[in-house]
Design a protein around this motif. Structure first.
Motif, PDB file in Angstrom:
ATOM      1  N   VAL A  80       0.842  -1.204   0.000  1.00 23.33           N
ATOM      2  CA  VAL A  80       0.000   0.000   0.000  1.00 23.33           C
ATOM      3  C   VAL A  80       0.875   1.252   0.000  1.00 23.33           C
ATOM      4  O   VAL A  80       0.645   2.190  -0.775  1.00 23.33           O
ATOM      5  CB  VAL A  80      -0.969  -0.014   1.205  1.00 23.33           C
ATOM      6  N   ASN A  81       1.895   1.283   0.847  1.00 21.53           N
ATOM      7  CA  ASN A  81       2.789   2.451   0.901  1.00 21.53           C
ATOM      8  C   ASN A  81       3.549   2.644  -0.397  1.00 21.53           C
ATOM      9  O   ASN A  81       3.809   3.775  -0.819  1.00 21.53           O
ATOM     10  CB  ASN A  81       3.761   2.332   2.074  1.00 21.53           C
ATOM     11  N   SER A  82       3.892   1.559  -1.060  1.00 18.45           N
ATOM     12  CA  SER A  82       4.581   1.647  -2.344  1.00 18.45           C
ATOM     13  C   SER A  82       3.675   2.263  -3.410  1.00 18.45           C
ATOM     14  O   SER A  82       4.120   3.088  -4.216  1.00 18.45           O
ATOM     15  CB  SER A  82       5.057   0.262  -2.773  1.00 18.45           C
ATOM     16  N   ARG A 117       6.340 -10.379 -17.386  1.00 19.24           N
ATOM     17  CA  ARG A 117       7.703 -10.709 -16.955  1.00 19.24           C
ATOM     18  C   ARG A 117       8.331  -9.500 -16.269  1.00 19.24           C
ATOM     19  O   ARG A 117       7.857  -8.374 -16.423  1.00 19.24           O
ATOM     20  CB  ARG A 117       8.557 -11.155 -18.135  1.00 19.24           C
ATOM     21  N   ASP A 118       9.395  -9.746 -15.531  1.00 17.54           N
ATOM     22  CA  ASP A 118      10.118  -8.662 -14.878  1.00 17.54           C
ATOM     23  C   ASP A 118      10.783  -7.779 -15.930  1.00 17.54           C
ATOM     24  O   ASP A 118      11.130  -8.245 -17.013  1.00 17.54           O
ATOM     25  CB  ASP A 118      11.184  -9.214 -13.930  1.00 17.54           C
ATOM     26  N   LEU A 175       7.147  -6.547  -5.063  1.00 15.22           N
ATOM     27  CA  LEU A 175       6.424  -6.665  -3.796  1.00 15.22           C
ATOM     28  C   LEU A 175       5.106  -7.415  -3.990  1.00 15.22           C
ATOM     29  O   LEU A 175       4.767  -8.295  -3.195  1.00 15.22           O
ATOM     30  CB  LEU A 175       6.147  -5.271  -3.207  1.00 15.22           C
ATOM     31  N   MET A 176       4.376  -7.061  -5.035  1.00 22.59           N
ATOM     32  CA  MET A 176       3.081  -7.699  -5.283  1.00 22.59           C
ATOM     33  C   MET A 176       3.249  -9.173  -5.630  1.00 22.59           C
ATOM     34  O   MET A 176       2.456 -10.011  -5.201  1.00 22.59           O
ATOM     35  CB  MET A 176       2.335  -6.947  -6.392  1.00 22.59           C
ATOM     36  N   ARG A 177       4.273  -9.500  -6.400  1.00 23.91           N
ATOM     37  CA  ARG A 177       4.496 -10.893  -6.818  1.00 23.91           C
ATOM     38  C   ARG A 177       4.976 -11.761  -5.656  1.00 23.91           C
ATOM     39  O   ARG A 177       4.761 -12.969  -5.667  1.00 23.91           O
ATOM     40  CB  ARG A 177       5.519 -10.957  -7.953  1.00 23.91           C
ATOM     41  N   SER A 178       5.644 -11.153  -4.665  1.00 16.04           N
ATOM     42  CA  SER A 178       6.169 -11.948  -3.554  1.00 16.04           C
ATOM     43  C   SER A 178       5.123 -12.189  -2.471  1.00 16.04           C
ATOM     44  O   SER A 178       5.387 -12.902  -1.510  1.00 16.04           O
ATOM     45  CB  SER A 178       7.388 -11.240  -2.936  1.00 16.04           C
ATOM     46  N   HIS A 179       3.944 -11.635  -2.637  1.00 14.29           N
ATOM     47  CA  HIS A 179       2.879 -11.773  -1.643  1.00 14.29           C
ATOM     48  C   HIS A 179       1.975 -12.943  -2.028  1.00 14.29           C
ATOM     49  O   HIS A 179       1.713 -13.163  -3.203  1.00 14.29           O
ATOM     50  CB  HIS A 179       2.073 -10.471  -1.596  1.00 14.29           C
ATOM     51  N   PRO A 180       1.495 -13.719  -1.059  1.00 15.63           N
ATOM     52  CA  PRO A 180       0.650 -14.865  -1.400  1.00 15.63           C
ATOM     53  C   PRO A 180      -0.738 -14.487  -1.928  1.00 15.63           C
ATOM     54  O   PRO A 180      -1.385 -15.294  -2.584  1.00 15.63           O
ATOM     55  CB  PRO A 180       0.527 -15.631  -0.077  1.00 15.63           C
ATOM     56  N   SER A 181      -1.186 -13.271  -1.677  1.00 14.96           N
ATOM     57  CA  SER A 181      -2.496 -12.837  -2.179  1.00 14.96           C
ATOM     58  C   SER A 181      -2.366 -12.316  -3.607  1.00 14.96           C
ATOM     59  O   SER A 181      -1.275 -11.992  -4.079  1.00 14.96           O
ATOM     60  CB  SER A 181      -3.061 -11.720  -1.292  1.00 14.96           C
ATOM     61  N   GLN A 182      -3.496 -12.205  -4.277  1.00 14.67           N
ATOM     62  CA  GLN A 182      -3.551 -11.687  -5.641  1.00 14.67           C
ATOM     63  C   GLN A 182      -3.780 -10.179  -5.583  1.00 14.67           C
ATOM     64  O   GLN A 182      -4.822  -9.731  -5.132  1.00 14.67           O
ATOM     65  CB  GLN A 182      -4.695 -12.365  -6.417  1.00 14.67           C
ATOM     66  N   LEU A 229      10.603   6.680 -11.958  1.00 13.19           N
ATOM     67  CA  LEU A 229       9.204   6.275 -11.746  1.00 13.19           C
ATOM     68  C   LEU A 229       8.993   4.838 -12.225  1.00 13.19           C
ATOM     69  O   LEU A 229       8.310   4.054 -11.557  1.00 13.19           O
ATOM     70  CB  LEU A 229       8.252   7.228 -12.468  1.00 13.19           C
ATOM     71  N   CYS A 230       9.582   4.500 -13.361  1.00 10.55           N
ATOM     72  CA  CYS A 230       9.487   3.126 -13.868  1.00 10.55           C
ATOM     73  C   CYS A 230      10.153   2.149 -12.904  1.00 10.55           C
ATOM     74  O   CYS A 230       9.648   1.042 -12.670  1.00 10.55           O
ATOM     75  CB  CYS A 230      10.117   3.028 -15.256  1.00 10.55           C
ATOM     76  N   ARG A 231      11.274   2.537 -12.311  1.00 10.75           N
ATOM     77  CA  ARG A 231      11.967   1.702 -11.333  1.00 10.75           C
ATOM     78  C   ARG A 231      11.085   1.476 -10.103  1.00 10.75           C
ATOM     79  O   ARG A 231      11.008   0.362  -9.579  1.00 10.75           O
ATOM     80  CB  ARG A 231      13.299   2.341 -10.929  1.00 10.75           C
ATOM     81  N   LEU A 232      10.382   2.519  -9.657  1.00 12.62           N
ATOM     82  CA  LEU A 232       9.439   2.355  -8.542  1.00 12.62           C
ATOM     83  C   LEU A 232       8.339   1.358  -8.918  1.00 12.62           C
ATOM     84  O   LEU A 232       7.913   0.547  -8.094  1.00 12.62           O
ATOM     85  CB  LEU A 232       8.821   3.695  -8.146  1.00 12.62           C
ATOM     86  N   GLY A 233       7.891   1.419 -10.172  1.00 12.39           N
ATOM     87  CA  GLY A 233       6.899   0.456 -10.653  1.00 12.39           C
ATOM     88  C   GLY A 233       7.438  -0.968 -10.628  1.00 12.39           C
ATOM     89  O   GLY A 233       6.733  -1.906 -10.244  1.00 12.39           O
ATOM     90  N   ALA A 234       8.701  -1.139 -11.008  1.00  6.54           N
ATOM     91  CA  ALA A 234       9.315  -2.476 -10.986  1.00  6.54           C
ATOM     92  C   ALA A 234       9.439  -2.991  -9.553  1.00  6.54           C
ATOM     93  O   ALA A 234       9.221  -4.179  -9.290  1.00  6.54           O
ATOM     94  CB  ALA A 234      10.681  -2.432 -11.673  1.00  6.54           C
ATOM     95  N   GLN A 235       9.764  -2.103  -8.623  1.00  9.16           N
ATOM     96  CA  GLN A 235       9.830  -2.509  -7.216  1.00  9.16           C
ATOM     97  C   GLN A 235       8.450  -2.926  -6.712  1.00  9.16           C
ATOM     98  O   GLN A 235       8.314  -3.919  -5.992  1.00  9.16           O
ATOM     99  CB  GLN A 235      10.385  -1.373  -6.359  1.00  9.16           C
ATOM    100  N   LEU A 236       7.430  -2.168  -7.085  1.00 13.83           N
ATOM    101  CA  LEU A 236       6.064  -2.510  -6.694  1.00 13.83           C
ATOM    102  C   LEU A 236       5.686  -3.871  -7.256  1.00 13.83           C
ATOM    103  O   LEU A 236       5.072  -4.693  -6.568  1.00 13.83           O
ATOM    104  CB  LEU A 236       5.090  -1.424  -7.164  1.00 13.83           C
ATOM    105  N   ARG A 237       6.050  -4.136  -8.484  1.00 10.57           N
ATOM    106  CA  ARG A 237       5.780  -5.449  -9.095  1.00 10.57           C
ATOM    107  C   ARG A 237       6.388  -6.566  -8.249  1.00 10.57           C
ATOM    108  O   ARG A 237       5.739  -7.572  -7.964  1.00 10.57           O
ATOM    109  CB  ARG A 237       6.339  -5.498 -10.514  1.00 10.57           C
TER     110      ARG A 237
END
Length: 180
Positions: free
Chosen positions: A36-38, A94-95, A140-147, A130-138
């Motif tokens: 959420v913070n990301s 893909r990453d 974080l989202m992919r490493s979480h067990p929820s969708q 900004l794109c790098r922040l998007g990649a970091q968010l990706r």
């Protein structure tokens, strides 16, 4: 007592690995609040980027009427940047490599050049961040067990600045809209 002075039956266990053995360690994942913070950080940085590099009164030319209207231009630029980052980086199949991020930043920069002040090299470098922040968010989202996903970009009568963030289909961050 050292292993030397210990009874014979204890020596093998004393001289073996002294670290405790844990049969299973629970899998660690990104906390919801981090994701959420990301998202909030990404929207804030997009807002700051648009406010700094795209003057409201600069006349540009676009086939999209909202880009030509000074009242809606900055909202449309915010939407364009967010849409590109979410759809082509955060939710991509893909990453993204550094080269992918550079190409995306260049594409966004080129598409919005007519609406920007000078400083195109600096502006494109900031778009890369900004794109790098998007990649970091990706990540974080992919490493979480929820969708984790985003809501719709379509809203009649509004410019969708940033869609709602959804966790397992339930909204956790409100959408950001601009009334046209």
């Amino acid at each position: 007592m050292s292993a030397v002075g210990a009874p014979q039956q204890w020596r093998s266990s004393i001289t073996s690995d002294p670290r405790p053995h844990v049969s299973s360690i629970p899998e660690q994942h990104t906390q919801d609040r981090t994701i959420v913070n990301s998202v909030i950080g990404l929207t804030t940085h997009i807002d700051l980027h648009v406010g700094y590099y795209y003057p409201r009164d600069l006349v540009g030319s676009s086939h999209i009427p909202e880009f030509n209207d000074p009242r809606t231009r900055l909202a449309m630029i915010r939407q364009r940047i967010a849409w590109e980052i979410i759809n082509h980086i955060v939710m991509a199949d893909r990453d993204s490599s550094d080269a992918d991020l550079s190409a995306r930043a260049h594409e966004i920069s080129a598409s919005l050049e007519g609406f920007s002040s000078s400083q195109n090299g600096e502006r494109e470098a900031h778009l890369w961040e900004l794109c790098r922040l998007g990649a970091q968010l990706r990540g974080l989202m992919r490493s979480h067990p929820s969708q984790w996903t985003f809501g719709s970009w379509n809203e009649v009568g509004f410019v969708m600045l940033f869609p709602a963030l959804l966790k397992d289909g339930v909204q956790v961050v409100d959408r950001q809209i601009f009334r046209t």
